[in-house]
Design a protein around this motif. Structure first.
Motif, mmCIF file in Angstrom:
data_model
loop_
_atom_site.group_PDB
_atom_site.id
_atom_site.type_symbol
_atom_site.label_atom_id
_atom_site.label_comp_id
_atom_site.label_asym_id
_atom_site.label_seq_id
_atom_site.Cartn_x
_atom_site.Cartn_y
_atom_site.Cartn_z
ATOM 1 N N VAL A 258 0.829 -1.214 0.000
ATOM 2 C CA VAL A 258 0.000 0.000 0.000
ATOM 3 C C VAL A 258 0.861 1.260 0.000
ATOM 4 O O VAL A 258 0.744 2.114 -0.892
ATOM 5 C CB VAL A 258 -0.992 -0.017 1.182
ATOM 6 C CG1 VAL A 258 -1.733 1.316 1.277
ATOM 7 C CG2 VAL A 258 -1.988 -1.159 1.019
ATOM 8 N N THR A 261 3.791 1.077 -3.159
ATOM 9 C CA THR A 261 3.330 1.336 -4.526
ATOM 10 C C THR A 261 3.013 2.816 -4.708
ATOM 11 O O THR A 261 3.290 3.386 -5.774
ATOM 12 C CB THR A 261 2.085 0.502 -4.867
ATOM 13 O OG1 THR A 261 1.067 0.726 -3.890
ATOM 14 C CG2 THR A 261 2.415 -0.970 -4.934
ATOM 15 N N ALA A 262 2.468 3.440 -3.673
ATOM 16 C CA ALA A 262 2.174 4.875 -3.762
ATOM 17 C C ALA A 262 3.444 5.682 -3.967
ATOM 18 O O ALA A 262 3.541 6.507 -4.893
ATOM 19 C CB ALA A 262 1.445 5.334 -2.502
ATOM 20 N N TYR A 274 -0.407 7.630 -10.448
ATOM 21 C CA TYR A 274 -0.898 6.946 -9.246
ATOM 22 C C TYR A 274 -2.424 6.964 -9.193
ATOM 23 O O TYR A 274 -3.053 5.977 -8.833
ATOM 24 C CB TYR A 274 -0.313 7.586 -7.995
ATOM 25 C CG TYR A 274 -0.740 6.894 -6.720
ATOM 26 C CD1 TYR A 274 -0.429 5.556 -6.504
ATOM 27 C CD2 TYR A 274 -1.465 7.572 -5.749
ATOM 28 C CE1 TYR A 274 -0.825 4.905 -5.349
ATOM 29 C CE2 TYR A 274 -1.862 6.930 -4.589
ATOM 30 C CZ TYR A 274 -1.543 5.593 -4.393
ATOM 31 O OH TYR A 274 -1.951 4.961 -3.248
ATOM 32 N N ASN A 278 -4.776 3.517 -9.307
ATOM 33 C CA ASN A 278 -5.771 3.311 -8.266
ATOM 34 C C ASN A 278 -7.158 3.114 -8.874
ATOM 35 O O ASN A 278 -7.943 2.272 -8.415
ATOM 36 C CB ASN A 278 -5.789 4.504 -7.296
ATOM 37 C CG ASN A 278 -4.979 4.214 -6.051
ATOM 38 O OD1 ASN A 278 -4.685 3.067 -5.734
ATOM 39 N ND2 ASN A 278 -4.588 5.254 -5.348
ATOM 40 N N SER A 279 -7.462 3.915 -9.889
ATOM 41 C CA SER A 279 -8.742 3.739 -10.584
ATOM 42 C C SER A 279 -8.801 2.375 -11.264
ATOM 43 O O SER A 279 -9.851 1.726 -11.288
ATOM 44 C CB SER A 279 -8.935 4.851 -11.621
ATOM 45 O OG SER A 279 -9.009 6.114 -10.993
ATOM 46 N N LEU A 281 -7.399 -0.325 -10.223
ATOM 47 C CA LEU A 281 -7.675 -1.312 -9.176
ATOM 48 C C LEU A 281 -9.176 -1.372 -8.890
ATOM 49 O O LEU A 281 -9.754 -2.459 -8.746
ATOM 50 C CB LEU A 281 -6.901 -0.952 -7.913
ATOM 51 C CG LEU A 281 -6.936 -1.980 -6.779
ATOM 52 C CD1 LEU A 281 -6.167 -3.233 -7.164
ATOM 53 C CD2 LEU A 281 -6.352 -1.382 -5.497
ATOM 54 N N GLN A 314 -0.076 -6.863 -8.478
ATOM 55 C CA GLN A 314 -0.089 -5.526 -7.884
ATOM 56 C C GLN A 314 1.298 -5.131 -7.380
ATOM 57 O O GLN A 314 1.841 -4.106 -7.795
ATOM 58 C CB GLN A 314 -1.119 -5.424 -6.763
ATOM 59 C CG GLN A 314 -1.126 -4.048 -6.100
ATOM 60 C CD GLN A 314 -2.242 -3.894 -5.079
ATOM 61 O OE1 GLN A 314 -3.174 -4.673 -5.044
ATOM 62 N NE2 GLN A 314 -2.144 -2.884 -4.245
ATOM 63 N N THR A 328 -0.964 -0.536 -14.870
ATOM 64 C CA THR A 328 -2.421 -0.363 -14.906
ATOM 65 C C THR A 328 -3.122 -1.687 -15.197
ATOM 66 O O THR A 328 -4.096 -2.063 -14.525
ATOM 67 C CB THR A 328 -2.806 0.685 -15.964
ATOM 68 O OG1 THR A 328 -2.177 1.927 -15.647
ATOM 69 C CG2 THR A 328 -4.311 0.882 -16.000
ATOM 70 N N PHE A 331 -2.911 -3.945 -12.202
ATOM 71 C CA PHE A 331 -3.818 -3.554 -11.120
ATOM 72 C C PHE A 331 -5.266 -3.957 -11.434
ATOM 73 O O PHE A 331 -6.028 -4.271 -10.528
ATOM 74 C CB PHE A 331 -3.725 -2.043 -10.869
ATOM 75 C CG PHE A 331 -2.663 -1.676 -9.862
ATOM 76 C CD1 PHE A 331 -1.362 -2.087 -10.033
ATOM 77 C CD2 PHE A 331 -2.977 -0.917 -8.755
ATOM 78 C CE1 PHE A 331 -0.376 -1.756 -9.110
ATOM 79 C CE2 PHE A 331 -2.011 -0.584 -7.818
ATOM 80 C CZ PHE A 331 -0.704 -1.009 -7.998
#
Length: 433
Positions: A258, A261-262, A274, A278-279, A281, A314, A328, A331
């Motif tokens: 968490v 990756t950020a 980023y 996230n979108s 995921l 991921q 992307t 994810f």
């Protein structure tokens, strides 16, 4: 000449009547629609909260430590008390407990909004509200498990629909929070968050489903109910086996991935990348939820464990230094894998465990599932400093693959068979199909 229909034995007719009282036909009943709305709106608010909390504290002079303390105040109280919430939900009416928890959170979030609107933001007050919200979540969450089987004939379909909606809210929530912060202030997001709990509580209040009938019994000490829940938990090797694997996955793969990756995606590809991953995921989780509504495996945890192999992408795609397009795509697959497993797991618990102890069992598995997450997050920084962030992420990918393989290798997990929830309810407990 047509022969008259055979008469059903009285106990079968009575059992069918009990089922029909508990649950109307079809997935999209009035009660399930209300519960679906309650969970979706509440998830939207929960996904808005981190943005508001971080932006608000930073605007008022706080740093990463203050943001972390505010978030930890919620997580710690939730993880520490959810087991007790399961006992309380089994002793009393779970829906009343859930409505009460929502009512308290309407008040706390409204008060927090007032602090940000007036500019009198004090960290200890924010943390105190976080603790109260964590307690409320601990009282609310156990009742979710017992509510779904009572209001939806298709338990797996219901879990898939809820997971899909929550995934969509995970995409929409941060974007809406950012818009509200820009248009109003962080206080505006907290006010909206209070409104989501109000909607959730009203939906639960409007539900008509009755609580399951409980056999009368004399006074039972709280500690005895707690111990009974623990015995029921230990009596199911498939359940505690999954939790042990999950604790390792949280500590070594999910938890570190968490924050790492950020930081790595932002450092190498920028803030926009980023937000994109996230979108992705969230999109993947929505796809996984939809697939889980359609695919009905005879061995749900076996199918879920096979799907969970995709989660390794991921941490791996970031750790391997791949481009934004590959990350992307990874994810999306990881999100679909997690959502599909989540539906298989939730459905197994809700259909395999008798209703009398379901809230307590759910509380124990939730506590076990989340307890190692903060450990993994805390170890991410020191481990990346010692070995390197990319190396830690690649190791997390390897652990994820090993966790899925372990789930498949354990007989009670691999061979757990699907249960017809109607048979489970009619006979007072789960029956293997």
């Amino acid at each position: 000449m047509t022969s008259p229909p055979a008469r059903q034995p009285p106990h079968q007719a009575a059992a069918r009547t009990v089922w029909e009282e508990l649950e109307p036909a079809g997935l999209w009943s009035r009660d399930f629609g209300l519960f679906f709305t309650a969970r979706s709106v509440a998830k939207l608010g929960d996904m808005m909260l981190p943005v508001a909390l971080a932006a608000g504290i930073v605007q008022h002079g706080g740093g990463a430590g203050a943001v972390g303390a505010a978030m930890a105040s919620f997580t710690a109280s939730f993880a520490g008390l959810v087991i007790f919430g399961g006992v309380i939900a089994d002793r009393f009416q779970a829906r009343a407990l859930m409505i009460g928890a929502d009512a308290v959170r309407v008040l706390t979030q409204a008060l927090t909004a007032g602090l940000f609107f007036t500019g009198h933001v004090v960290l200890w007050q924010i943390c105190a509200f976080g603790v109260v919200n964590g307690v409320c979540a601990a009282m609310f969450q156990p009742g979710v498990a017992s509510t779904v089987p009572r209001i939806a004939r298709d338990v797996q379909g219901a879990n898939g629909a809820i997971r899909t909606a929550e995934s969509c809210m995970a995409i929409l929530g941060p974007a809406l929070a950012g818009l509200l912060v820009g248009v109003t202030s962080p206080g505006g997001v907290f006010a909206a968050h209070a409104g989501t709990y109000l909607v959730s509580g009203c939906c639960l209040l409007l539900m008509r489903a009755r609580e399951p009938r409980r056999a009368p019994r004399g006074p039972v000490p709280f500690r005895a109910d707690l111990a009974e829940g623990w015995r029921e938990f230990l009596a199911r090797p498939w359940m505690w086996g999954v939790i042990l694997v999950w604790m390792a996955l949280m500590a070594a793969a999910w938890g570190p991935s968490v924050p790492l990756t950020a930081t790595e995606v932002i450092r190498e590809h920028g803030d926009g990348a980023y937000g994109l991953v996230n979108s992705a995921l969230g999109v993947g989780m929505a796809i996984g939820g939809l697939l889980a509504m359609r695919i009905r495996p005879r061995y749900p945890l076996r199918a879920g464990a096979i799907a969970l192999f995709g989660f390794f992408l991921q941490p791996f795609t970031v750790g391997a230094g791949l481009g934004v397009a590959a990350i992307t795509a990874g994810f999306v697959v990881a999100g679909a894998s997690m959502a599909f497993w989540g539906v298989m797991w939730a459905t197994s618990i809700q259909t395999q465990v008798p209703g009398a102890v379901l809230n307590r069992i759910h509380a124990y598995e939730v506590a076990g599932s989340v307890v190692m997450m903060p450990v993994g997050q805390a170890l991410a920084g020191p481990a990346s400093g010692l070995f390197g962030a990319h190396e830690v992420l690649l190791a997390g990918g390897a652990v994820a693959l090993a966790a899925s393989a372990t789930l498949l290798a354990v007989g009670p997990i691999r061979n757990l068979t699907r249960v017809d929830p109607r048979v489970s309810v009619m006979r007072g407990g789960p029956v293997r199909s």
